[in-house]
Scaffold this motif. Structure first.
Motif, PDB file in Angstrom:
ATOM      1  N   GLU A  94      57.493  26.216  44.859  1.00  0.00           N
ATOM      2  CA  GLU A  94      57.457  28.352  44.848  1.00  0.00           C
ATOM      3  C   GLU A  94      56.264  28.516  43.284  1.00  0.00           C
ATOM      4  O   GLU A  94      55.347  29.762  43.439  1.00  0.00           O
ATOM      5  CB  GLU A  94      58.719  28.119  43.606  1.00  0.00           C
ATOM      6  CG  GLU A  94      59.906  28.799  44.750  1.00  0.00           C
ATOM      7  CD  GLU A  94      61.146  28.828  44.080  1.00  0.00           C
ATOM      8  OE1 GLU A  94      61.485  29.182  42.225  1.00  0.00           O
ATOM      9  OE2 GLU A  94      62.415  28.592  44.252  1.00  0.00           O
ATOM     10  N   ALA A  97      53.813  29.176  45.781  1.00  0.00           N
ATOM     11  CA  ALA A  97      53.555  30.463  46.547  1.00  0.00           C
ATOM     12  C   ALA A  97      52.703  31.501  45.867  1.00  0.00           C
ATOM     13  O   ALA A  97      52.485  32.886  46.812  1.00  0.00           O
ATOM     14  CB  ALA A  97      55.063  30.626  46.796  1.00  0.00           C
ATOM     15  N   ILE A 126      58.498  40.415  44.643  1.00  0.00           N
ATOM     16  CA  ILE A 126      58.331  39.208  45.194  1.00  0.00           C
ATOM     17  C   ILE A 126      57.282  38.327  44.201  1.00  0.00           C
ATOM     18  O   ILE A 126      57.710  37.201  43.772  1.00  0.00           O
ATOM     19  CB  ILE A 126      58.179  38.873  46.860  1.00  0.00           C
ATOM     20  CG1 ILE A 126      58.876  39.464  47.474  1.00  0.00           C
ATOM     21  CG2 ILE A 126      57.905  37.140  47.484  1.00  0.00           C
ATOM     22  CD1 ILE A 126      59.039  39.455  49.473  1.00  0.00           C
ATOM     23  N   TYR A 127      56.293  38.619  44.216  1.00  0.00           N
ATOM     24  CA  TYR A 127      54.767  37.914  43.579  1.00  0.00           C
ATOM     25  C   TYR A 127      55.146  38.776  42.097  1.00  0.00           C
ATOM     26  O   TYR A 127      54.106  38.325  40.964  1.00  0.00           O
ATOM     27  CB  TYR A 127      53.799  38.175  44.076  1.00  0.00           C
ATOM     28  CG  TYR A 127      53.604  37.279  45.496  1.00  0.00           C
ATOM     29  CD1 TYR A 127      53.563  36.197  45.400  1.00  0.00           C
ATOM     30  CD2 TYR A 127      53.646  37.895  46.933  1.00  0.00           C
ATOM     31  CE1 TYR A 127      53.418  35.427  46.224  1.00  0.00           C
ATOM     32  CE2 TYR A 127      53.705  37.457  48.003  1.00  0.00           C
ATOM     33  CZ  TYR A 127      53.143  36.137  47.678  1.00  0.00           C
ATOM     34  OH  TYR A 127      53.342  35.577  48.713  1.00  0.00           O
ATOM     35  N   GLU A 128      56.072  39.169  41.922  1.00  0.00           N
ATOM     36  CA  GLU A 128      56.295  40.055  40.502  1.00  0.00           C
ATOM     37  C   GLU A 128      54.813  40.336  39.867  1.00  0.00           C
ATOM     38  O   GLU A 128      54.410  40.322  38.127  1.00  0.00           O
ATOM     39  CB  GLU A 128      56.890  38.798  39.109  1.00  0.00           C
ATOM     40  CG  GLU A 128      58.587  38.319  40.312  1.00  0.00           C
ATOM     41  CD  GLU A 128      59.231  37.685  39.112  1.00  0.00           C
ATOM     42  OE1 GLU A 128      58.840  38.110  37.786  1.00  0.00           O
ATOM     43  OE2 GLU A 128      59.757  36.931  39.138  1.00  0.00           O
TER      44      GLU A 128
ATOM     45  N   SER B   8      63.355  38.196  39.498  1.00  0.00           N
ATOM     46  CA  SER B   8      64.542  37.939  40.800  1.00  0.00           C
ATOM     47  C   SER B   8      64.799  39.236  40.998  1.00  0.00           C
ATOM     48  O   SER B   8      65.734  39.585  42.222  1.00  0.00           O
ATOM     49  CB  SER B   8      64.628  36.012  40.575  1.00  0.00           C
ATOM     50  OG  SER B   8      63.816  35.301  40.261  1.00  0.00           O
ATOM     51  N   GLN B 105      56.803  32.230  49.915  1.00  0.00           N
ATOM     52  CA  GLN B 105      56.756  32.931  49.169  1.00  0.00           C
ATOM     53  C   GLN B 105      57.316  32.372  48.135  1.00  0.00           C
ATOM     54  O   GLN B 105      58.745  31.557  47.677  1.00  0.00           O
ATOM     55  CB  GLN B 105      57.512  34.482  49.762  1.00  0.00           C
ATOM     56  CG  GLN B 105      56.844  35.233  50.524  1.00  0.00           C
ATOM     57  CD  GLN B 105      57.220  36.512  51.729  1.00  0.00           C
ATOM     58  OE1 GLN B 105      58.441  36.544  50.992  1.00  0.00           O
ATOM     59  NE2 GLN B 105      56.113  37.017  52.315  1.00  0.00           N
ATOM     60  N   PRO B 106      57.396  32.957  47.013  1.00  0.00           N
ATOM     61  CA  PRO B 106      57.760  31.810  45.865  1.00  0.00           C
ATOM     62  C   PRO B 106      59.603  32.665  45.020  1.00  0.00           C
ATOM     63  O   PRO B 106      60.027  32.503  44.356  1.00  0.00           O
ATOM     64  CB  PRO B 106      57.550  32.925  44.152  1.00  0.00           C
ATOM     65  CG  PRO B 106      56.387  34.392  44.732  1.00  0.00           C
ATOM     66  CD  PRO B 106      56.555  33.995  46.391  1.00  0.00           C
ATOM     67  N   LYS B 107      60.027  33.820  46.218  1.00  0.00           N
ATOM     68  CA  LYS B 107      61.902  33.489  45.986  1.00  0.00           C
ATOM     69  C   LYS B 107      62.392  32.286  46.813  1.00  0.00           C
ATOM     70  O   LYS B 107      61.866  32.224  47.944  1.00  0.00           O
ATOM     71  CB  LYS B 107      62.258  35.202  46.375  1.00  0.00           C
ATOM     72  CG  LYS B 107      60.822  36.417  45.359  1.00  0.00           C
ATOM     73  CD  LYS B 107      62.054  35.707  43.118  1.00  0.00           C
ATOM     74  CE  LYS B 107      60.650  36.568  42.703  1.00  0.00           C
ATOM     75  NZ  LYS B 107      59.888  36.438  42.046  1.00  0.00           N
ATOM     76  N   ASN B 108      63.870  32.477  46.248  1.00  0.00           N
ATOM     77  CA  ASN B 108      64.734  32.298  47.002  1.00  0.00           C
ATOM     78  C   ASN B 108      64.192  32.056  48.413  1.00  0.00           C
ATOM     79  O   ASN B 108      64.860  33.107  48.869  1.00  0.00           O
ATOM     80  CB  ASN B 108      66.013  32.313  46.497  1.00  0.00           C
ATOM     81  CG  ASN B 108      66.779  31.450  47.230  1.00  0.00           C
ATOM     82  OD1 ASN B 108      67.391  31.349  48.562  1.00  0.00           O
ATOM     83  ND2 ASN B 108      68.423  31.418  46.306  1.00  0.00           N
ATOM     84  N   PRO B 109      64.374  30.910  49.799  1.00  0.00           N
ATOM     85  CA  PRO B 109      64.372  31.434  50.603  1.00  0.00           C
ATOM     86  C   PRO B 109      65.840  31.934  51.584  1.00  0.00           C
ATOM     87  O   PRO B 109      65.462  32.197  52.389  1.00  0.00           O
ATOM     88  CB  PRO B 109      63.623  30.505  51.666  1.00  0.00           C
ATOM     89  CG  PRO B 109      64.571  29.489  49.757  1.00  0.00           C
ATOM     90  CD  PRO B 109      63.848  29.273  49.387  1.00  0.00           C
TER      91      PRO B 109
END
Lengths: 332, 262
Positions: A94, A97, A126-128, B8, B105-109
């Protein structure tokens, strides 16, 4: 210069189920399947400095995509070490990413029925990315990649070239330090390919983005990258600057001459005339048997030259030769 | 940059909003799917209307309870389809190696995959549910907060079942048809009053196939006014969601990605 990617002793294998021939064997295979181990990546080592643009070249099944997927945290390796931006991809997926961008030529990250603008807004979440920063960055990318005319059109109505430009914008929104491009020009026409190559190079130079690009098209490598890694059957065959690769493996030269005379003769040992039309000749030779200078001098003596073009062999030919050479000799 | 709780939440809100917008972009197809699902449900329910013209009740359950039960199932399934139809595609995505986009991507898949698709027919289910709840008499103002909670839990049970069944693809490969059948079982058993089944079978309906939690238990709570059971329902819902997440992430370690590219 700081290392952005470091790979040591990387290994990855897959277990593949073998389908036996014949109905009876297939039935038996249901209860007693035959499994074989396929070694996709074998002891690969390399490092990439910040801002470098590196091409990862090899035939189908060479292990390019498997390596990229391990570098981006999608796959776990069987053995070896990887750091990307000082993070271990599969344990810090994470965190990593936020610092990498990816474009998979055959897997879109854009929502098919919606406009690219909608996907960008989702990626902003998603990337805030802070709202103001997001708007500035998006406007900048929209101008650079010239996607303004179709940013509000559904993705399903875009041409492949337009879609790929939108994909690149999507992957660059969060200012990644490393960009992984897996076949970014696949399926595109010549002008769309050229445009994508120019844009990628321009963005990398502007933002200092490190690029690792896989492609079947060696022009991608020549136009975008300054270094090339060649991989085959899971092993790294060669790691050289692109221009050095050309020099090392560039023996065949071709010269096209446009002359005032319709017909003229040229006879030099080791030089073959591969194409003759009125006022135009195409000559090919090996540069270690005849020098370019000698061929040009002889041509000037034999005719009144209007134009002259000297070409290197296509990169496909260069790579083909590398595959054919003894691997041991190449690794030295 | 890093993941925050607020970030989130904003991501999920945006995902849901896009999720709903996407199928509406194809207006005719969207409307047809909604209308046909509504008709399909009402035609199916005709059997019960005919049944109750001949019989008064089944083990204490009359037409009103059956209408409410069917409404809760339809609303729960409809909600799951509108907000999380991507759960039903997990097996195919695993087999084709298409989870890559979410993994980089950095969110919960899992959340991303579940929310990546909205099925318009779910709106048809929700309209059916509204009509049947109104007819049953259970759709009163007082009951509405509780009914919303039941629908939320019911949708969670459907999603958890879909995630668990589809995640088997990490170990078994092509299980999309099997996963579809498991989900069909849960739907089928959640539209019958479970007091007609023997006790042993009821155990299955409150464990392996959580159909009992979707409509039977909520209607029993409404009928008996034994509101303490709500805690049990919510606890079971949380357990199934946690189990689904656990199984998905366990399987993700075995993910082999696709080989569509070189």
């Amino acid at each position: 210069m700081k290392k952005m990617i470091n790979v040591e002793g990387l290994e990855k294998s897959f277990v593949v189920r073998k389908n036996p021939d014949g109905a009876f064997s297939s039935l038996r295979g249901l209860f007693k399947p035959i499994r074989i181990n396929v070694q996709a990546v074998k002891n690969i080592n390399f490092s990439i400095q910040r801002g470098e643009r590196v091409a990862f070249i090899g035939p189908n099944g060479a292990g390019k995509s498997t390596t990229i997927k391990m570098l981006s945290g999608i796959l776990y390796p069987d053995a070896g070490k990887i750091t990307v931006a000082d993070l271990v991809p599969w344990t810090d997926r994470e965190k990593l990413a936020f610092r990498i961008g990816t474009v998979f030529g055959q897997k879109s990250q854009l929502w098919y029925h919606l406009a690219p603008k909608n996907t960008y807004e989702l990626l902003g979440k998603i990337y805030e990315i802070p709202k103001n920063d997001f708007s500035t960055r998006l406007n900048d990318l929209v101008k650079t990649f010239e996607i303004e005319p179709f940013i509000h059109q559904p993705v399903r109505k875009l041409s492949l070239g337009q879609r790929m430009r939108c994909e690149l914008v999507a992957s660059l929104l969060h200012r990644p330090e490393v960009l992984f491009l897996d076949e970014p020009t696949i399926g595109l026409d010549v002008s769309a390919k050229a445009s994508i190559r120019d844009l990628v190079k321009k963005m990398s130079e502007k933002d200092g983005t490190t690029i690792l690009l896989t492609s079947h098209d060696t022009m991608d490598m020549e136009a975008v990258c300054n270094r090339v890694l060649i991989i085959n059957q899971g092993e790294l065959l060669l790691d050289k600057p692109v221009n050095q690769l050309r020099r090392l493996f560039l023996r065949r030269k071709s010269i096209t001459i446009l002359s005032e005379e319709e017909e003229w003769d040229l006879s030099i040992a080791g030089v073959s005339i591969t194409n003759t039309e009125p006022h135009r000749k195409r000559i090919e030779f090996l540069s270690d048997t005849v020098s370019v200078e000698e061929v040009i001098q002889q041509s000037f003596r034999a005719s009144k030259i209007r134009d002259i073009t000297i070409e290197d062999p296509p990169m496909e030919e260069v790579i083909q030769r590398i595959y054919q050479e003894q691997l041991g000799a190449l690794k030295k | 940059m890093q993941n925050t709780i607020k970030g989130s939440f904003l991501f999920f809100a945006k995902l849901v909003s896009l999720n709903i917008q996407a199928p509406m972009a194809l207006r005719t197809s969207f409307l047809m799917q909604v209308i046909f699902m509504l008709l399909n449900n009402l035609v199916y329910f005709t059997v019960w209307w005919i049944f109750f013209t001949r019989f008064k009740e089944i083990n204490g359950w009359g037409l009103a309870e059956i209408e409410a039960m069917y409404a809760l199932t339809a609303a729960s399934f409809g909600t799951a389809l509108v907000f999380g139809a991507g759960a039903r595609q997990i097996a195919l995505k695993i087999v084709h190696g298409e989870l890559d986009t979410y993994l980089v991507q950095p969110k919960n898949p899992l959340l991303h995959q579940v929310g990546s698709l909205s099925q318009p027919s779910g709106w048809g289910d929700m309209i059916t549910a509204t009509v049947l709840l109104y007819m049953s008499g259970y759709g009163t103002l007082v009951n509405i907060p509780m009914l919303l909670l039941f629908v939320f839990c019911g949708a969670s049970f459907f999603l958890a079942t879909a995630i668990i069944a589809n995640s088997l693809a990490f170990w078994l490969g092509h299980v999309d048809q099997l996963a579809r059948q498991i989900l069909e079982f849960v739907i089928t058993f959640s539209v019958y009053p479970q007091n007609i089944f023997p006790a042993g079978f009821k155990v299955i309906l409150f464990t392996i196939l959580p159909a009992g939690f979707i409509s039977y238990l909520p209607i029993e709570i409404l009928k008996s006014k034994n509101y303490l059971w709500i805690f049990g329902l919510v606890a079971a819902c949380a357990f199934y969601l946690a189990l689904a997440q656990f199984i998905f992430y366990r399987g993700l370690r075995r993910y082999e990605s696709g080989n569509k590219i070189g």
